[in-house]
Design an enzyme around this catalytic site. Structure first.
Site, PDB file in Angstrom:
ATOM      1  N   ARG A 231       0.845  -1.190   0.000  1.00  0.00           N
ATOM      2  CA  ARG A 231       0.000   0.000   0.000  1.00  0.00           C
ATOM      3  C   ARG A 231       0.882   1.242   0.000  1.00  0.00           C
ATOM      4  NH1 ARG A 231      -3.354  -2.879  -1.425  1.00  0.00           N
ATOM      5  NH2 ARG A 231      -5.399  -3.384  -0.530  1.00  0.00           N
ATOM      6  N   GLU A 260      -2.933   7.889  -6.007  1.00  0.00           N
ATOM      7  CA  GLU A 260      -3.007   7.190  -7.284  1.00  0.00           C
ATOM      8  C   GLU A 260      -4.221   7.673  -8.068  1.00  0.00           C
ATOM      9  OE1 GLU A 260      -2.860   2.954  -6.670  1.00  0.00           O
ATOM     10  OE2 GLU A 260      -1.004   3.035  -5.532  1.00  0.00           O
ATOM     11  N   HIS A 278       0.839   0.177  -9.976  1.00  0.00           N
ATOM     12  CA  HIS A 278      -0.050  -0.646  -9.146  1.00  0.00           C
ATOM     13  C   HIS A 278      -0.548  -1.865  -9.924  1.00  0.00           C
ATOM     14  CE1 HIS A 278      -2.949  -0.441  -5.482  1.00  0.00           C
ATOM     15  NE2 HIS A 278      -2.569  -1.676  -5.745  1.00  0.00           N
TER      16      HIS A 278
END
Length: 532
Positions: A231, A260, A278
């Protein structure tokens, strides 16, 4: 009416197949807000990924909505409190991407160790610089794993195959468990000082945000390479960039960011940083697993069954295999209790006895609560709204667990105090018959019984005397009601007696009253224990 399942984003064909036979599957572009709100008006369930926003407005637009499913791990696009307030279940797929995430961390570690990304970019730019991109071997190195949850364990098992020494920091795991995994537990400071590679595998919580910052990076082993595919925000990005600039950190692999989408970061300036957008869950397999997982959860939810992956259900989570067969038993005991009690209790205790209490059995309290109200309210009772129904009616439901039991290996009892001071109890067990689990009632309000906890049960209490069984049988026979099973329990000859019958069809209230009057019963009730 066939329940409507609304699919708002792309879903694997296999997942749609799970739903197609039982439900009316419809599609809508979840990013088209007006189309979404319009389609939700008839939806019993909606399945989304990350682009569709299911907020309070969307939930309010769906009066029939029972479940929101996110085909993935995160729930940033679902307003869970608003769903819970409406009694709408929210489910996700928490284990769908764990293999993909672990493999991504391994891939980043190897890429950082061998400067793979920078070397590839240089070669494609026309540069052949072998010596510039000399890397290091992983074998023989110390790898520090921060967090030994499901993904951390998968990462550790994979990186161990490279001949590494594994240490880990996780204050919530027992040393014996870590030892089974071949991992030595250490404090965070020791891990930072000893590790050649560090891989982070923690959830994002107030306690873990910024866990590795400027202070921690000041004590790392010189040249350490750090991986974060968990994370964003667990490691301070600016502090990491400073440590890279100073040479204290030899490289980093980063898949997640504080904000993000992220297209600008101080980390992007370094050749020895491998940065990906990601991609932890971005595999075909993970996407298919997520779709299948939520499709199965939606099916369970719309059928009123327990959904292990519901995030807003008390006692949610994975149910142990030994506990799972007791779920339908506890629910049926709740239904039988309400029938025998003749109404809602003031307080109820769900008592679980036997070795099964070594597992988390709190879900059995939830199942029993669902059963308690199944015949009390008009709305469908689910694992989400059952606690709310109990709270609204001032019914306190408690759980008691005891390791010892007498005649039965496992025994579940629902016992409650009624407003008039009476105490009522119903007990049952699960008998394993080959590949099938048989649910049985073993006690009803103090009377020992042994009868299947299935079908429609009638309970008649009366004074023991000859001819009663024949009278009841004749009356039901004349009404075309077939008796599948019958048992008579008494404490003493001529004393109070309980007759329990299993019948093939539901009785009208008039017929049940007639049966009671024909034998002078002091109480008569019926419990529908048929599978929903």
């Amino acid at each position: 009416m066939t329940p409507v399942v609304l699919i708002a984003e792309e879903l694997a064909p296999a997942a749609i197949e799970v739903l197609a036979h039982d439900f009316d599957v419809r599609h809508v572009d979840g990013t088209d807000r007006q189309a979404l709100l319009s389609a939700l008006s008839e939806a019993d369930a909606v399945i989304v990924r990350s682009a569709t926003q299911i907020d309070a407005e969307a939930i309010a637009a769906a009066p029939r909505l029972k479940v929101v499913a996110r085909a993935g791990v995160g729930l940033d696009n679902v307003e869970v409190p608003a769903a819970t307030a409406r009694g709408v279940m929210v489910v996700n797929a928490p284990t769908s991407n764990i293999v993909s995430a672990a493999e991504q961390a391994v891939a980043l570690l190897l890429a950082v160790a061998r400067n793979t990304a920078s070397a590839s970019a240089a070669l494609k730019a026309g540069e052949w610089k072998r010596s510039k991109y000399t890397g290091v071997e992983v074998q023989g190195k110390t790898v520090g794993v921060v967090g030994l949850g499901r993904i951390g364990v998968l990462f550790a098992s994979r990186i161990a195959a490279f001949g590494t020494r594994l240490i880990a920091y996780d204050p919530y795991i027992q040393p014996a468990r870590a030892a089974q995994l071949g991992v030595r537990l250490v404090g965070l400071e020791e891990l930072l000082r000893e590790s050649d590679f560090i891989s982070i595998h923690l959830p994002k919580t107030p306690e873990t945000v910024g866990l590795i910052g400027e202070k921690e990076l000041a004590i790392v082993k010189p040249g350490v390479r750090i991986i974060n595919a968990a994370r964003g925000g667990l490691i301070d990005e600016q502090a990491l960039a400073d440590a890279l600039a100073e040479g204290r950190v030899g490289g980093a692999g980063v898949d997640v960011y504080v904000k993000e989408p992220c297209t600008s970061s101080p980390l992007f300036a370094f050749d020895n940083v491998v940065a990906t957008p990601h991609l932890g869950a971005s595999t075909a397999e993970a996407q298919d697993k997520a779709g299948l997982a939520v499709a199965r959860s939606v099916k369970l939810a719309l059928q009123g069954e327990f959904v292990p992956d519901a995030v807003n259900v008390q006692a949610g989570g994975v149910v142990a295999e030994d506990v799972r067969p007791l779920l339908p038993l506890a629910e049926k005991l709740g239904r039988a209790f309400t029938a025998v009690a003749g109404g809602v209790a003031a307080s109820v205790t769900v008592e679980v006895r036997g070795g099964v209490v070594n597992h988390d059995v709190s879900v059995l309290k939830l199942a029993a609560t669902k059963g308690l109200f199944s015949s009390v309210v008009e709305e469908q009772v689910t694992y989400v709204n059952a606690p709310h129904l109990a709270a609204e009616r001032g019914v306190e439901v408690n759980l008691a667990s005891l390791a010892e039991t007498a005649e039965h290996q496992t025994l579940v009892t629902v016992r409650g105090a009624l407003p008039d001071g009476r105490t009522v109890s119903v007990s049952g067990t699960v008998v394993h018959a080959g590949a099938r689990d048989v649910l049985k009632l073993t006690e009803v309000d103090g009377f020992d019984v042994e009868i299947g906890a299935e079908g429609i049960l009638l309970f008649l209490r009366y004074a023991d005397r000859p001819g009663v069984v024949g009278t009841v049988g004749t009356l039901l026979g004349e009404a075309g009601i077939n008796i599948a099973a019958m048992q008579v329990a008494r404490r003493e000859a001529g004393g109070e007696t309980l007759m329990t019958l299993t019948v093939d069809q539901a009785l009208g209230a008039d017929l049940l009253t007639s049966a009671a009057e024909s034998i002078g019963a002091t109480s008569a009730s019926a419990a529908d224990l048929r599978d929903e």
